[in-house]
Design a protein around this motif. Structure first.
Motif, mmCIF file in Angstrom:
data_model
loop_
_atom_site.group_PDB
_atom_site.id
_atom_site.type_symbol
_atom_site.label_atom_id
_atom_site.label_comp_id
_atom_site.label_asym_id
_atom_site.label_seq_id
_atom_site.Cartn_x
_atom_site.Cartn_y
_atom_site.Cartn_z
ATOM 1 N N MET A 59 0.845 -1.179 0.000
ATOM 2 C CA MET A 59 0.000 0.000 0.000
ATOM 3 C C MET A 59 0.886 1.236 0.000
ATOM 4 O O MET A 59 1.873 1.308 0.712
ATOM 5 N N ALA A 60 0.526 2.199 -0.810
ATOM 6 C CA ALA A 60 1.316 3.410 -0.961
ATOM 7 C C ALA A 60 1.102 4.350 0.228
ATOM 8 O O ALA A 60 0.048 4.362 0.855
ATOM 9 N N THR A 61 2.127 5.140 0.498
ATOM 10 C CA THR A 61 2.020 6.119 1.567
ATOM 11 C C THR A 61 1.270 7.346 1.062
ATOM 12 O O THR A 61 1.076 7.531 -0.143
ATOM 13 N N LEU A 62 0.891 8.193 1.989
ATOM 14 C CA LEU A 62 0.169 9.414 1.642
ATOM 15 C C LEU A 62 1.013 10.318 0.749
ATOM 16 O O LEU A 62 0.501 10.905 -0.207
ATOM 17 N N ALA A 63 2.305 10.400 1.018
ATOM 18 C CA ALA A 63 3.198 11.235 0.208
ATOM 19 C C ALA A 63 3.307 10.700 -1.223
ATOM 20 O O ALA A 63 3.314 11.478 -2.189
ATOM 21 N N GLU A 64 3.383 9.377 -1.369
ATOM 22 C CA GLU A 64 3.462 8.780 -2.710
ATOM 23 C C GLU A 64 2.172 9.025 -3.496
ATOM 24 O O GLU A 64 2.219 9.343 -4.688
ATOM 25 N N LEU A 65 1.039 8.902 -2.821
ATOM 26 C CA LEU A 65 -0.239 9.154 -3.483
ATOM 27 C C LEU A 65 -0.345 10.614 -3.925
ATOM 28 O O LEU A 65 -0.823 10.899 -5.024
ATOM 29 N N ALA A 66 0.104 11.521 -3.079
ATOM 30 C CA ALA A 66 0.056 12.941 -3.419
ATOM 31 C C ALA A 66 0.965 13.254 -4.604
ATOM 32 O O ALA A 66 0.600 14.045 -5.480
ATOM 33 N N THR A 67 2.115 12.606 -4.667
ATOM 34 C CA THR A 67 3.034 12.799 -5.784
ATOM 35 C C THR A 67 2.424 12.294 -7.082
ATOM 36 O O THR A 67 2.495 12.956 -8.119
ATOM 37 N N ARG A 68 1.794 11.130 -7.022
ATOM 38 C CA ARG A 68 1.134 10.571 -8.212
ATOM 39 C C ARG A 68 -0.008 11.474 -8.683
ATOM 40 O O ARG A 68 -0.181 11.705 -9.877
ATOM 41 N N LEU A 69 -0.769 11.981 -7.722
ATOM 42 C CA LEU A 69 -1.900 12.851 -8.059
ATOM 43 C C LEU A 69 -1.411 14.123 -8.743
ATOM 44 O O LEU A 69 -1.975 14.542 -9.760
ATOM 45 N N GLU A 70 -0.376 14.715 -8.219
ATOM 46 C CA GLU A 70 0.178 15.935 -8.818
ATOM 47 C C GLU A 70 0.673 15.669 -10.234
ATOM 48 O O GLU A 70 0.448 16.468 -11.144
ATOM 49 N N ALA A 71 1.322 14.541 -10.452
ATOM 50 C CA ALA A 71 1.817 14.193 -11.789
ATOM 51 C C ALA A 71 0.668 14.013 -12.776
ATOM 52 O O ALA A 71 0.732 14.495 -13.915
ATOM 53 N N LEU A 72 -0.401 13.339 -12.343
ATOM 54 C CA LEU A 72 -1.547 13.141 -13.227
ATOM 55 C C LEU A 72 -2.233 14.465 -13.549
ATOM 56 O O LEU A 72 -2.654 14.699 -14.684
ATOM 57 N N ARG A 73 -2.343 15.330 -12.561
ATOM 58 C CA ARG A 73 -2.945 16.644 -12.816
ATOM 59 C C ARG A 73 -2.119 17.451 -13.809
ATOM 60 O O ARG A 73 -2.674 18.140 -14.668
ATOM 61 N N LYS A 74 -0.803 17.369 -13.696
ATOM 62 C CA LYS A 74 0.071 18.108 -14.616
ATOM 63 C C LYS A 74 -0.074 17.626 -16.051
ATOM 64 O O LYS A 74 -0.142 18.430 -16.980
ATOM 65 N N ILE A 75 -0.124 16.304 -16.254
ATOM 66 C CA ILE A 75 -0.240 15.830 -17.630
ATOM 67 C C ILE A 75 -1.623 16.142 -18.195
ATOM 68 O O ILE A 75 -1.774 16.416 -19.378
ATOM 69 N N ARG A 76 -2.639 16.144 -17.347
ATOM 70 C CA ARG A 76 -3.990 16.469 -17.835
ATOM 71 C C ARG A 76 -4.085 17.933 -18.245
ATOM 72 O O ARG A 76 -4.660 18.249 -19.285
ATOM 73 N N VAL A 77 -3.522 18.807 -17.439
ATOM 74 C CA VAL A 77 -3.527 20.231 -17.781
ATOM 75 C C VAL A 77 -2.723 20.473 -19.060
ATOM 76 O O VAL A 77 -3.097 21.302 -19.885
ATOM 77 N N GLY A 78 -1.653 19.737 -19.241
ATOM 78 C CA GLY A 78 -0.817 19.874 -20.428
ATOM 79 C C GLY A 78 -1.416 19.248 -21.678
ATOM 80 O O GLY A 78 -0.854 19.362 -22.764
ATOM 81 N N GLY A 79 -2.548 18.576 -21.545
ATOM 82 C CA GLY A 79 -3.208 17.974 -22.692
ATOM 83 C C GLY A 79 -2.605 16.658 -23.148
ATOM 84 O O GLY A 79 -2.910 16.172 -24.228
ATOM 85 N N ARG A 80 -1.750 16.080 -22.316
ATOM 86 C CA ARG A 80 -1.142 14.801 -22.666
ATOM 87 C C ARG A 80 -1.930 13.668 -22.042
ATOM 88 O O ARG A 80 -2.752 13.872 -21.158
ATOM 89 N N ARG A 81 -1.656 12.445 -22.512
ATOM 90 C CA ARG A 81 -2.346 11.269 -21.971
ATOM 91 C C ARG A 81 -1.381 10.198 -21.502
ATOM 92 O O ARG A 81 -1.809 9.126 -21.113
ATOM 93 N N ALA A 82 -0.079 10.450 -21.557
ATOM 94 C CA ALA A 82 0.902 9.431 -21.163
ATOM 95 C C ALA A 82 1.815 9.989 -20.083
ATOM 96 O O ALA A 82 2.108 11.181 -20.047
ATOM 97 N N ILE A 83 2.268 9.090 -19.210
ATOM 98 C CA ILE A 83 3.173 9.478 -18.133
ATOM 99 C C ILE A 83 4.229 8.400 -17.959
ATOM 100 O O ILE A 83 3.941 7.203 -18.054
ATOM 101 N N ASP A 84 5.470 8.824 -17.746
ATOM 102 C CA ASP A 84 6.573 7.919 -17.436
ATOM 103 C C ASP A 84 6.891 8.052 -15.954
ATOM 104 O O ASP A 84 7.120 9.149 -15.464
ATOM 105 N N SER A 85 6.894 6.930 -15.256
ATOM 106 C CA SER A 85 7.286 6.969 -13.852
ATOM 107 C C SER A 85 7.989 5.671 -13.497
ATOM 108 O O SER A 85 7.501 4.584 -13.816
#
Length: 71
Positions: free
Chosen positions: A1-27
């Motif tokens: 199970m992911a920690t709260l900090a890891e979940l927040a990092t993932r959420l921020e990354a997804l929000r950034k790619i959505r705002v940028g109009g992209r649909r792919a993410i490398d992690s």
């Protein structure tokens, strides 16, 4: 199970790619591509639910108000 900090990092990354109009993410060496904006929005909503569950906050509720001038 992911920690709260890891979940927040993932959420921020997804929000950034959505705002940028992209649909792919490398992690961490793996690439994830979402088929549509709706699928990306669902992933963001799922992370938000997980974060609220970790922090002990109740889930956000949506209230719809209908009004009229009368009958």
């Amino acid at each position: 199970m992911a920690t709260l900090a890891e979940l927040a990092t993932r959420l921020e990354a997804l929000r950034k790619i959505r705002v940028g109009g992209r649909r792919a993410i490398d992690s961490d060496g793996s690439k994830v591509e979402y088929r549509s904006d709706g699928e990306l929005a669902a992933a963001i909503a799922d992370l938000e639910r997980q974060i609220s569950a970790h922090s002990g906050k109740p889930a956000a509720r949506v209230v719809y108000i209908n009004s009229s001038k009368g009958t």
